[in-house]
Design a protein around this motif. Structure first.
Motif, PDB file in Angstrom:
ATOM      1  N   GLN A 125      -1.128   2.370   6.073  1.00 43.54           N
ATOM      2  CA  GLN A 125      -1.180   1.005   5.560  1.00 43.54           C
ATOM      3  C   GLN A 125       0.181   0.516   5.071  1.00 43.54           C
ATOM      4  OE1 GLN A 125      -4.779   0.107   3.035  1.00 43.54           O
ATOM      5  NE2 GLN A 125      -5.088   2.309   3.303  1.00 43.54           N
ATOM      6  N   ALA A 126       0.932   1.387   4.403  1.00 40.28           N
ATOM      7  CA  ALA A 126       2.163   0.940   3.745  1.00 40.28           C
ATOM      8  C   ALA A 126       3.372   0.898   4.672  1.00 40.28           C
ATOM      9  CB  ALA A 126       2.467   1.846   2.548  1.00 40.28           C
ATOM     10  N   ILE A 127       3.508   1.883   5.553  1.00 37.27           N
ATOM     11  CA  ILE A 127       4.746   1.983   6.336  1.00 37.27           C
ATOM     12  C   ILE A 127       4.970   0.768   7.237  1.00 37.27           C
ATOM     13  CG2 ILE A 127       5.922   3.296   8.158  1.00 37.27           C
ATOM     14  CD1 ILE A 127       4.855   5.862   6.821  1.00 37.27           C
ATOM     15  N   PRO A 128       3.998   0.308   8.032  1.00 37.44           N
ATOM     16  CA  PRO A 128       4.271  -0.864   8.876  1.00 37.44           C
ATOM     17  C   PRO A 128       4.645  -2.108   8.074  1.00 37.44           C
ATOM     18  CG  PRO A 128       2.310   0.285   9.637  1.00 37.44           C
ATOM     19  CD  PRO A 128       2.666   0.877   8.312  1.00 37.44           C
ATOM     20  N   ALA A 129       3.940  -2.343   6.951  1.00 42.05           N
ATOM     21  CA  ALA A 129       4.248  -3.516   6.125  1.00 42.05           C
ATOM     22  C   ALA A 129       5.638  -3.410   5.516  1.00 42.05           C
ATOM     23  CB  ALA A 129       3.197  -3.668   5.033  1.00 42.05           C
ATOM     24  N   ALA A 130       5.996  -2.206   5.055  1.00 46.33           N
ATOM     25  CA  ALA A 130       7.327  -2.013   4.464  1.00 46.33           C
ATOM     26  C   ALA A 130       8.430  -2.169   5.502  1.00 46.33           C
ATOM     27  CB  ALA A 130       7.404  -0.637   3.802  1.00 46.33           C
ATOM     28  N   LEU A 131       8.187  -1.693   6.728  1.00 48.82           N
ATOM     29  CA  LEU A 131       9.180  -1.854   7.790  1.00 48.82           C
ATOM     30  C   LEU A 131       9.416  -3.326   8.126  1.00 48.82           C
ATOM     31  CD1 LEU A 131       8.161   1.043  10.214  1.00 48.82           C
ATOM     32  CD2 LEU A 131      10.242   0.907   8.837  1.00 48.82           C
ATOM     33  N   GLU A 132       8.397  -4.156   7.896  1.00 41.09           N
ATOM     34  CA  GLU A 132       8.537  -5.598   8.121  1.00 41.09           C
ATOM     35  C   GLU A 132       9.249  -6.301   6.974  1.00 41.09           C
ATOM     36  OE1 GLU A 132       4.606  -7.069   8.747  1.00 41.09           O
ATOM     37  OE2 GLU A 132       4.340  -5.994  10.649  1.00 41.09           O
ATOM     38  N   GLY A 133       9.549  -5.564   5.908  1.00 45.19           N
ATOM     39  CA  GLY A 133      10.275  -6.152   4.782  1.00 45.19           C
ATOM     40  C   GLY A 133       9.401  -6.774   3.723  1.00 45.19           C
ATOM     41  N   ARG A 134       8.096  -6.520   3.773  1.00 45.25           N
ATOM     42  CA  ARG A 134       7.209  -7.134   2.794  1.00 45.25           C
ATOM     43  C   ARG A 134       7.150  -6.333   1.499  1.00 45.25           C
ATOM     44  NH1 ARG A 134       1.565  -8.224   5.384  1.00 45.25           N
ATOM     45  NH2 ARG A 134       2.029  -6.577   6.872  1.00 45.25           N
ATOM     46  N   ASP A 135       6.943  -7.031   0.389  1.00 50.58           N
ATOM     47  CA  ASP A 135       6.674  -6.357  -0.873  1.00 50.58           C
ATOM     48  C   ASP A 135       5.284  -5.736  -0.810  1.00 50.58           C
ATOM     49  OD1 ASP A 135       9.101  -7.241  -1.739  1.00 50.58           O
ATOM     50  OD2 ASP A 135       8.355  -8.304  -3.503  1.00 50.58           O
ATOM     51  N   ILE A 136       5.129  -4.584  -1.458  1.00 50.04           N
ATOM     52  CA  ILE A 136       3.865  -3.844  -1.378  1.00 50.04           C
ATOM     53  C   ILE A 136       3.434  -3.395  -2.766  1.00 50.04           C
ATOM     54  CG2 ILE A 136       2.766  -1.726  -0.541  1.00 50.04           C
ATOM     55  CD1 ILE A 136       4.653  -1.906   1.886  1.00 50.04           C
ATOM     56  N   LEU A 137       2.158  -3.611  -3.067  1.00 47.32           N
ATOM     57  CA  LEU A 137       1.538  -3.070  -4.265  1.00 47.32           C
ATOM     58  C   LEU A 137       0.423  -2.152  -3.797  1.00 47.32           C
ATOM     59  CD1 LEU A 137       1.054  -2.946  -7.322  1.00 47.32           C
ATOM     60  CD2 LEU A 137      -0.324  -5.025  -7.105  1.00 47.32           C
ATOM     61  N   GLY A 138       0.568  -0.860  -4.038  1.00 44.92           N
ATOM     62  CA  GLY A 138      -0.384   0.105  -3.500  1.00 44.92           C
ATOM     63  C   GLY A 138      -1.018   0.963  -4.572  1.00 44.92           C
ATOM     64  N   THR A 139      -2.286   1.299  -4.365  1.00 48.14           N
ATOM     65  CA  THR A 139      -2.978   2.244  -5.236  1.00 48.14           C
ATOM     66  C   THR A 139      -3.034   3.586  -4.523  1.00 48.14           C
ATOM     67  OG1 THR A 139      -4.347   0.473  -6.116  1.00 48.14           O
ATOM     68  CG2 THR A 139      -5.100   2.717  -6.499  1.00 48.14           C
ATOM     69  N   ALA A 140      -2.445   4.605  -5.134  1.00 45.04           N
ATOM     70  CA  ALA A 140      -2.410   5.920  -4.490  1.00 45.04           C
ATOM     71  C   ALA A 140      -2.314   7.007  -5.543  1.00 45.04           C
ATOM     72  CB  ALA A 140      -1.225   6.019  -3.536  1.00 45.04           C
ATOM     73  N   GLN A 141      -3.143   8.007  -5.398  1.00 38.70           N
ATOM     74  CA  GLN A 141      -3.105   9.163  -6.286  1.00 38.70           C
ATOM     75  C   GLN A 141      -2.029  10.140  -5.805  1.00 38.70           C
ATOM     76  OE1 GLN A 141      -5.108   9.347  -8.939  1.00 38.70           O
ATOM     77  NE2 GLN A 141      -6.404   7.585  -8.469  1.00 38.70           N
ATOM     78  N   THR A 142      -1.604  11.032  -6.699  1.00 37.47           N
ATOM     79  CA  THR A 142      -0.714  12.124  -6.310  1.00 37.47           C
ATOM     80  C   THR A 142      -1.412  12.985  -5.258  1.00 37.47           C
ATOM     81  OG1 THR A 142       0.284  12.147  -8.502  1.00 37.47           O
ATOM     82  CG2 THR A 142       0.561  14.122  -7.164  1.00 37.47           C
ATOM     83  N   GLY A 143      -0.666  13.383  -4.231  1.00 39.73           N
ATOM     84  CA  GLY A 143      -1.234  14.229  -3.194  1.00 39.73           C
ATOM     85  C   GLY A 143      -1.769  13.481  -1.992  1.00 39.73           C
ATOM     86  N   THR A 144      -1.590  12.142  -1.978  1.00 43.89           N
ATOM     87  CA  THR A 144      -2.082  11.348  -0.846  1.00 43.89           C
ATOM     88  C   THR A 144      -0.980  11.031   0.167  1.00 43.89           C
ATOM     89  OG1 THR A 144      -1.700   9.307  -2.100  1.00 43.89           O
ATOM     90  CG2 THR A 144      -3.914  10.270  -2.212  1.00 43.89           C
ATOM     91  N   GLY A 145       0.226  11.541  -0.100  1.00 42.76           N
ATOM     92  CA  GLY A 145       1.329  11.274   0.828  1.00 42.76           C
ATOM     93  C   GLY A 145       2.087  10.009   0.511  1.00 42.76           C
ATOM     94  N   LYS A 146       2.015   9.536  -0.744  1.00 38.65           N
ATOM     95  CA  LYS A 146       2.664   8.258  -1.060  1.00 38.65           C
ATOM     96  C   LYS A 146       4.179   8.345  -1.069  1.00 38.65           C
ATOM     97  CE  LYS A 146       1.991   8.630  -6.068  1.00 38.65           C
ATOM     98  NZ  LYS A 146       3.347   8.947  -6.494  1.00 38.65           N
ATOM     99  N   THR A 147       4.752   9.517  -1.330  1.00 38.62           N
ATOM    100  CA  THR A 147       6.216   9.605  -1.280  1.00 38.62           C
ATOM    101  C   THR A 147       6.726   9.241   0.106  1.00 38.62           C
ATOM    102  OG1 THR A 147       6.286  11.287  -3.028  1.00 38.62           O
ATOM    103  CG2 THR A 147       8.219  11.095  -1.610  1.00 38.62           C
ATOM    104  N   ALA A 148       6.115   9.806   1.135  1.00 37.60           N
ATOM    105  CA  ALA A 148       6.520   9.448   2.504  1.00 37.60           C
ATOM    106  C   ALA A 148       6.205   7.989   2.807  1.00 37.60           C
ATOM    107  CB  ALA A 148       5.833  10.353   3.516  1.00 37.60           C
ATOM    108  N   ALA A 149       5.156   7.447   2.175  1.00 41.42           N
ATOM    109  CA  ALA A 149       4.759   6.062   2.420  1.00 41.42           C
ATOM    110  C   ALA A 149       5.848   5.077   2.011  1.00 41.42           C
ATOM    111  CB  ALA A 149       3.450   5.738   1.701  1.00 41.42           C
ATOM    112  N   PHE A 150       6.635   5.424   0.975  1.00 42.34           N
ATOM    113  CA  PHE A 150       7.748   4.531   0.636  1.00 42.34           C
ATOM    114  C   PHE A 150       9.094   5.065   1.112  1.00 42.34           C
ATOM    115  CE2 PHE A 150       7.119   6.872  -3.507  1.00 42.34           C
ATOM    116  CZ  PHE A 150       8.369   7.475  -3.610  1.00 42.34           C
ATOM    117  N   ALA A 151       9.254   6.384   1.159  1.00 42.68           N
ATOM    118  CA  ALA A 151      10.554   6.951   1.528  1.00 42.68           C
ATOM    119  C   ALA A 151      10.904   6.696   2.991  1.00 42.68           C
ATOM    120  CB  ALA A 151      10.574   8.445   1.244  1.00 42.68           C
ATOM    121  N   LEU A 152       9.948   6.865   3.891  1.00 37.31           N
ATOM    122  CA  LEU A 152      10.242   6.709   5.321  1.00 37.31           C
ATOM    123  C   LEU A 152      10.666   5.287   5.678  1.00 37.31           C
ATOM    124  CD1 LEU A 152       7.440   8.985   6.812  1.00 37.31           C
ATOM    125  CD2 LEU A 152       9.900   9.471   6.749  1.00 37.31           C
ATOM    126  N   PRO A 153       9.953   4.235   5.220  1.00 32.58           N
ATOM    127  CA  PRO A 153      10.435   2.892   5.545  1.00 32.58           C
ATOM    128  C   PRO A 153      11.750   2.530   4.874  1.00 32.58           C
ATOM    129  CG  PRO A 153       8.435   2.775   4.208  1.00 32.58           C
ATOM    130  CD  PRO A 153       8.609   4.205   4.612  1.00 32.58           C
TER     131      PRO A 153
END
Length: 202
Positions: free
Chosen positions: A30-58
């Motif tokens: 959900q987060a990576i495509p939107a972030a690659l498009e340059g959009r601001d993102i507000l996400g709900t994610a617990q530790t262990g769901t892969g959220k570091t990669a969700a923001f780090a990769l884009p």
């Protein structure tokens, strides 16, 4: 869906293969495509769901696609996190993902001698991971400028507020360019988190 379908640079895909990442988690999808498009993102994610990669990769992908303007190596991405342990984990992940790229990362946090952190900053940094207190200290000493930040990530925002960092976050936010991209993750969404998002995001 696999990571190849997310339109990430080959250097990042190679690093993901080294880590044996095959398919993105729901938050990453959900987060990576939107972030690659340059959009601001507000996400709900617990530790262990892969959220570091969700923001780090884009963040890394967008930095690779947009070389810095002008001379030097300014800090162009800031990741703010509440604790030194989390800051170290994020910086380690960034190093793993960016190992086949020319991008440099650095981490700063309190409770330790700041000299090694200062030396790391002097060598030039593309992505800085920081805790609020040490970041403000180094800004006050003139070692860090946030004037060329293009990407701002606020991780574990609810925990930051629980630890009393609201005023520090607002001080840091005022030092950032208005035309930055902002990504914010929080495990919960109480009213104060929504107010913080309203204040720092588009």
């Amino acid at each position: 869906m696999n990571f190849q379908e997310l339109n990430l640079p080959n250097a990042l895909l190679r690093a993901l293969r080294d880590k044996e990442y095959e398919r993105p988690t729901p938050i990453q999808m959900q987060a990576i495509p939107a972030a690659l498009e340059g959009r601001d993102i507000l996400g709900t994610a617990q530790t262990g769901t892969g959220k570091t990669a969700a923001f780090a990769l884009p963040v890394l992908a967008n930095l690779l696609r947009r070389p810095p303007v002008g001379r030097g190596r300014p800090i162009r991405a800031l990741i703010l996190t509440p604790t030194r342990e989390l800051a170290l984990q994020i910086d380690e992940s960034l190093g793993d993902y960016a190992k086949y790229t020319p991008l440099r990362t650095c981490v700063v946090f309190g409770g330790v001698n700041q000299r090694p952190q200062f030396d790391c900053l002097k060598r030039g940094v593309d992505v800085l991971t920081a805790t609020p207190g040490r970041l403000l200290d180094l800004i006050g000493q003139g070692h860090i400028s946030l004037k060329q930040i293009e990407f701002f990530v606020l991780d574990e925002a609810d925990r930051m507020l629980d630890m009393g960092f609201y005023d520090d976050i607002m001080k840091i936010g005022k030092k950032l360019p208005e035309n930055r991209q902002t990504v914010m993750f929080s495990a919960t969404m109480p009213p104060k988190i929504r107010q913080l998002a309203k204040n720092i995001m588009n």
